[in-house]
Design a protein around this motif. Structure first.
Motif, PDB file in Angstrom:
ATOM      1  N   SER A  58       4.952 -14.846  -0.976  1.00 51.75           N
ATOM      2  CA  SER A  58       4.102 -13.663  -0.499  1.00 51.75           C
ATOM      3  C   SER A  58       4.201 -12.924  -1.692  1.00 51.75           C
ATOM      4  CB  SER A  58       4.978 -13.078   0.756  1.00 51.75           C
ATOM      5  OG  SER A  58       4.361 -11.651   1.010  1.00 51.75           O
ATOM      6  N   LEU A  59       3.044 -12.152  -1.884  1.00 48.46           N
ATOM      7  CA  LEU A  59       2.995 -11.178  -3.008  1.00 48.46           C
ATOM      8  C   LEU A  59       3.701  -9.872  -2.648  1.00 48.46           C
ATOM      9  CD1 LEU A  59       1.813 -10.101  -5.763  1.00 48.46           C
ATOM     10  CD2 LEU A  59      -0.147  -9.572  -4.320  1.00 48.46           C
ATOM     11  N   TRP A  60       3.474  -9.638  -1.282  1.00 53.93           N
ATOM     12  CA  TRP A  60       4.119  -8.304  -0.629  1.00 53.93           C
ATOM     13  C   TRP A  60       5.537  -8.485  -0.803  1.00 53.93           C
ATOM     14  CZ3 TRP A  60       1.328  -4.226  -0.450  1.00 53.93           C
ATOM     15  CH2 TRP A  60      -0.143  -4.480  -0.275  1.00 53.93           C
ATOM     16  N   LEU A  61       6.358  -9.862  -0.688  1.00 53.49           N
ATOM     17  CA  LEU A  61       7.603  -9.944  -0.651  1.00 53.49           C
ATOM     18  C   LEU A  61       8.095  -9.888  -1.737  1.00 53.49           C
ATOM     19  CD1 LEU A  61      10.441 -10.651   0.668  1.00 53.49           C
ATOM     20  CD2 LEU A  61       9.869 -12.980   0.330  1.00 53.49           C
ATOM     21  N   PHE A  62       7.289 -10.250  -3.010  1.00 53.96           N
ATOM     22  CA  PHE A  62       7.480 -10.221  -4.389  1.00 53.96           C
ATOM     23  C   PHE A  62       7.479  -8.689  -4.988  1.00 53.96           C
ATOM     24  CE2 PHE A  62       5.583  -9.616  -8.654  1.00 53.96           C
ATOM     25  CZ  PHE A  62       6.436 -10.264  -9.476  1.00 53.96           C
ATOM     26  N   LEU A  63       6.610  -7.754  -4.180  1.00 53.29           N
ATOM     27  CA  LEU A  63       6.705  -6.319  -4.646  1.00 53.29           C
ATOM     28  C   LEU A  63       7.625  -5.766  -3.899  1.00 53.29           C
ATOM     29  CD1 LEU A  63       2.716  -5.895  -4.190  1.00 53.29           C
ATOM     30  CD2 LEU A  63       4.024  -6.073  -6.696  1.00 53.29           C
ATOM     31  N   PHE A  64       8.103  -6.046  -2.799  1.00 54.22           N
ATOM     32  CA  PHE A  64       9.175  -5.549  -2.181  1.00 54.22           C
ATOM     33  C   PHE A  64      10.560  -5.826  -2.931  1.00 54.22           C
ATOM     34  CE2 PHE A  64      12.898  -5.829   0.927  1.00 54.22           C
ATOM     35  CZ  PHE A  64      12.743  -4.435   1.405  1.00 54.22           C
ATOM     36  N   LYS A  65      10.578  -6.833  -3.454  1.00 54.19           N
ATOM     37  CA  LYS A  65      12.053  -7.079  -4.146  1.00 54.19           C
ATOM     38  C   LYS A  65      12.096  -6.496  -5.575  1.00 54.19           C
ATOM     39  CE  LYS A  65      12.972 -11.636  -2.280  1.00 54.19           C
ATOM     40  NZ  LYS A  65      13.479 -13.031  -2.599  1.00 54.19           N
ATOM     41  N   LEU A  66      10.943  -5.641  -5.854  1.00 53.01           N
ATOM     42  CA  LEU A  66      10.980  -4.897  -7.085  1.00 53.01           C
ATOM     43  C   LEU A  66      11.399  -3.412  -6.747  1.00 53.01           C
ATOM     44  CD1 LEU A  66       7.865  -6.079  -8.995  1.00 53.01           C
ATOM     45  CD2 LEU A  66      10.331  -6.720  -9.379  1.00 53.01           C
ATOM     46  N   THR A  67      11.592  -2.991  -5.433  1.00 54.50           N
ATOM     47  CA  THR A  67      11.730  -1.659  -5.068  1.00 54.50           C
ATOM     48  C   THR A  67      13.029  -1.159  -5.473  1.00 54.50           C
ATOM     49  OG1 THR A  67      12.053  -2.530  -2.646  1.00 54.50           O
ATOM     50  CG2 THR A  67       9.952  -1.844  -3.418  1.00 54.50           C
ATOM     51  N   PRO A  68      14.234  -1.906  -5.489  1.00 57.31           N
ATOM     52  CA  PRO A  68      15.375  -1.502  -5.723  1.00 57.31           C
ATOM     53  C   PRO A  68      15.370  -1.034  -7.144  1.00 57.31           C
ATOM     54  CG  PRO A  68      15.599  -3.433  -4.536  1.00 57.31           C
ATOM     55  CD  PRO A  68      14.314  -3.349  -4.579  1.00 57.31           C
ATOM     56  N   PHE A  69      14.679  -1.921  -8.164  1.00 59.35           N
ATOM     57  CA  PHE A  69      14.639  -1.502  -9.427  1.00 59.35           C
ATOM     58  C   PHE A  69      14.032  -0.358  -9.549  1.00 59.35           C
ATOM     59  CE2 PHE A  69      12.631  -1.582 -13.445  1.00 59.35           C
ATOM     60  CZ  PHE A  69      13.406  -2.118 -14.524  1.00 59.35           C
ATOM     61  N   ALA A  70      12.614  -0.241  -8.952  1.00 61.91           N
ATOM     62  CA  ALA A  70      12.199   1.149  -9.219  1.00 61.91           C
ATOM     63  C   ALA A  70      12.832   2.612  -8.899  1.00 61.91           C
ATOM     64  CB  ALA A  70      10.819   1.232  -8.201  1.00 61.91           C
ATOM     65  N   ALA A  71      13.453   2.167  -7.456  1.00 64.60           N
ATOM     66  CA  ALA A  71      14.297   3.313  -7.032  1.00 64.60           C
ATOM     67  C   ALA A  71      15.529   3.883  -7.886  1.00 64.60           C
ATOM     68  CB  ALA A  71      14.868   3.056  -5.903  1.00 64.60           C
ATOM     69  N   ALA A  72      16.135   2.744  -8.716  1.00 63.40           N
ATOM     70  CA  ALA A  72      17.198   2.962  -9.502  1.00 63.40           C
ATOM     71  C   ALA A  72      16.725   3.429 -10.710  1.00 63.40           C
ATOM     72  CB  ALA A  72      17.862   1.608  -9.772  1.00 63.40           C
ATOM     73  N   GLY A  73      15.544   3.131 -11.280  1.00 66.72           N
ATOM     74  CA  GLY A  73      14.933   3.645 -12.388  1.00 66.72           C
ATOM     75  C   GLY A  73      14.758   5.204 -12.309  1.00 66.72           C
ATOM     76  N   VAL A  74      14.238   5.456 -11.061  1.00 69.18           N
ATOM     77  CA  VAL A  74      14.121   7.058 -10.735  1.00 69.18           C
ATOM     78  C   VAL A  74      15.521   7.599 -10.634  1.00 69.18           C
ATOM     79  CG1 VAL A  74      13.461   8.628  -8.886  1.00 69.18           C
ATOM     80  CG2 VAL A  74      11.884   6.690  -9.406  1.00 69.18           C
ATOM     81  N   ALA A  75      16.395   7.058 -10.171  1.00 72.39           N
ATOM     82  CA  ALA A  75      17.832   7.834 -10.160  1.00 72.39           C
ATOM     83  C   ALA A  75      18.148   8.031 -11.489  1.00 72.39           C
ATOM     84  CB  ALA A  75      18.714   6.794  -9.398  1.00 72.39           C
ATOM     85  N   ILE A  76      18.058   6.892 -12.690  1.00 73.81           N
ATOM     86  CA  ILE A  76      18.708   7.194 -13.892  1.00 73.81           C
ATOM     87  C   ILE A  76      18.063   8.264 -14.610  1.00 73.81           C
ATOM     88  CG2 ILE A  76      18.770   5.950 -16.063  1.00 73.81           C
ATOM     89  CD1 ILE A  76      19.285   3.372 -14.563  1.00 73.81           C
ATOM     90  N   GLY A  77      16.519   8.216 -14.397  1.00 78.36           N
ATOM     91  CA  GLY A  77      15.655   9.069 -14.930  1.00 78.36           C
ATOM     92  C   GLY A  77      15.953  10.702 -14.971  1.00 78.36           C
ATOM     93  N   TRP A  78      16.514  10.884 -13.404  1.00 78.19           N
ATOM     94  CA  TRP A  78      16.486  12.161 -12.739  1.00 78.19           C
ATOM     95  C   TRP A  78      18.009  12.675 -12.982  1.00 78.19           C
ATOM     96  CZ3 TRP A  78      13.279  16.093 -11.939  1.00 78.19           C
ATOM     97  CH2 TRP A  78      11.912  15.888 -11.746  1.00 78.19           C
ATOM     98  N   LEU A  79      18.926  11.890 -13.566  1.00 78.08           N
ATOM     99  CA  LEU A  79      20.392  12.208 -13.799  1.00 78.08           C
ATOM    100  C   LEU A  79      20.269  13.525 -14.846  1.00 78.08           C
ATOM    101  CD1 LEU A  79      23.281  11.348 -13.319  1.00 78.08           C
ATOM    102  CD2 LEU A  79      22.844  10.208 -15.619  1.00 78.08           C
ATOM    103  N   ASP A  80      21.085  14.412 -14.135  1.00 79.21           N
ATOM    104  CA  ASP A  80      21.327  15.822 -14.823  1.00 79.21           C
ATOM    105  C   ASP A  80      21.985  15.362 -16.282  1.00 79.21           C
ATOM    106  OD1 ASP A  80      20.708  18.844 -14.570  1.00 79.21           O
ATOM    107  OD2 ASP A  80      22.788  18.444 -15.165  1.00 79.21           O
ATOM    108  N   LEU A  81      21.643  15.559 -17.296  1.00 82.11           N
ATOM    109  CA  LEU A  81      22.433  15.299 -18.517  1.00 82.11           C
ATOM    110  C   LEU A  81      23.458  16.558 -18.909  1.00 82.11           C
ATOM    111  CD1 LEU A  81      19.769  14.416 -20.964  1.00 82.11           C
ATOM    112  CD2 LEU A  81      20.843  12.909 -19.679  1.00 82.11           C
ATOM    113  N   ARG A  82      23.264  17.526 -18.163  1.00 83.37           N
ATOM    114  CA  ARG A  82      24.340  18.585 -18.396  1.00 83.37           C
ATOM    115  C   ARG A  82      25.604  18.147 -17.771  1.00 83.37           C
ATOM    116  NH1 ARG A  82      20.979  23.822 -17.813  1.00 83.37           N
ATOM    117  NH2 ARG A  82      20.116  22.443 -16.172  1.00 83.37           N
ATOM    118  N   TRP A  83      25.404  17.836 -16.294  1.00 82.15           N
ATOM    119  CA  TRP A  83      26.515  17.544 -15.240  1.00 82.15           C
ATOM    120  C   TRP A  83      27.035  16.191 -15.822  1.00 82.15           C
ATOM    121  CZ3 TRP A  83      29.441  19.911 -12.241  1.00 82.15           C
ATOM    122  CH2 TRP A  83      29.162  21.084 -11.910  1.00 82.15           C
TER     123      TRP A  83
END
Length: 248
Positions: A58-83
């Motif tokens: 399933s293409l949808w299952l394939f894309l769903f399995k990429l969602t943790p990576f996408a969310a983790a990438g957002v988490a890393i990108g928005w990490l506050d550098l000063r803190w």
């Protein structure tokens, strides 16, 4: 003579209060904490709730399995550098990433390598995005900018999904015949089949790889002002079409 430090754009935002006080840890890292929680939850659903299979239909299952990576990438990108500097997170998170690799993935790979089934393959398949995120996290903790963090996440994931590793298996290992040993049909490349709708021929796989390499290079090196200009141009074109349609 005192050395000058250069701050990244996301360190140069104004203080939240009129008295110049810095935001609290929770406020400064709200996006990181939320996205990180989502990433862990999605990863748990995929790891514990879905079968560990080599094939994916399933293409949808394939894309769903990429969602943790996408969310983790957002988490890393928005990490506050000063803190991050204040808490010396580089001394915590980078060793933690290494220990996760060394004490979780490596023993699991050794354990399942001689056991029939998909667990060995599935473990390595999960390890590669983890390595990407660990590298990007190290870049971000070292002061890397948020836009480049997102670029690296996207480009490296594109490379993982490109089929380049499948080709490298034949051309970097001592197979008899070298390039001639590459099969005419790649009937094992499920990550390509789920997107094309069929197993690729050798020539289709080459085109697929080149297209992904080109896309990864564009993601890495296309100037931000060019991509912003393209988005603005598309927005203007859409508004012009809308006005013409309303006028008609």
């Amino acid at each position: 003579m005192r050395a000058e430090t250069v701050s990244t754009p996301d360190e140069q935002r104004p203080a939240d209060s009129g008295q110049g006080e810095e935001p609290s840890f929770l406020r400064a890292n709200a996006v990181t904490l939320i996205a990180g929680t989502v990433a862990v939850a999605l990863a748990g659903i995929i790891w514990f709730g879905l079968p560990h299979e080599r094939e994916i239909d399933s293409l949808w299952l394939f894309l769903f399995k990429l969602t943790p990576f996408a969310a983790a990438g957002v988490a890393i990108g928005w990490l506050d550098l000063r803190w991050a500097r204040r808490l010396r997170l580089q001394l915590v998170l980078i060793p933690a990433a290494f220990l996760a690799f060394f004490c979780l993935f490596v023993p699991r790979i050794f354990f399942y390598r001689s056991i029939p089934g998909a667990e060995h393959y599935y473990t390595i398949l999960t390890l590669v995005p983890f390595i990407i995120l660990a590298l990007v996290l190290a870049y971000r903790l070292g002061g890397g900018s948020r836009p480049t963090t997102f670029r690296l996440c996207a480009a490296l994931l594109i490379l993982q999904l490109s089929g380049l590793e499948d080709l490298a298996f034949f051309v970097t290992n001592p197979h008899p015949g070298g390039w001639a040993s590459v099969p005419a049909v790649w009937d094992w490349a499920n990550h390509i089949r789920v997107r094309l709708g069929h197993y690729p021929t050798r020539e289709e796989a080459y085109v697929f790889i080149v297209a992904h390499l080109t896309l990864a290079l564009l993601v890495l090196f296309l100037p931000g002002r060019v991509s912003r200009g393209l988005r603005v141009s598309r927005g203007l074109a859409a508004r012009v079409r809308g006005r013409r349609e309303r006028g008609a």
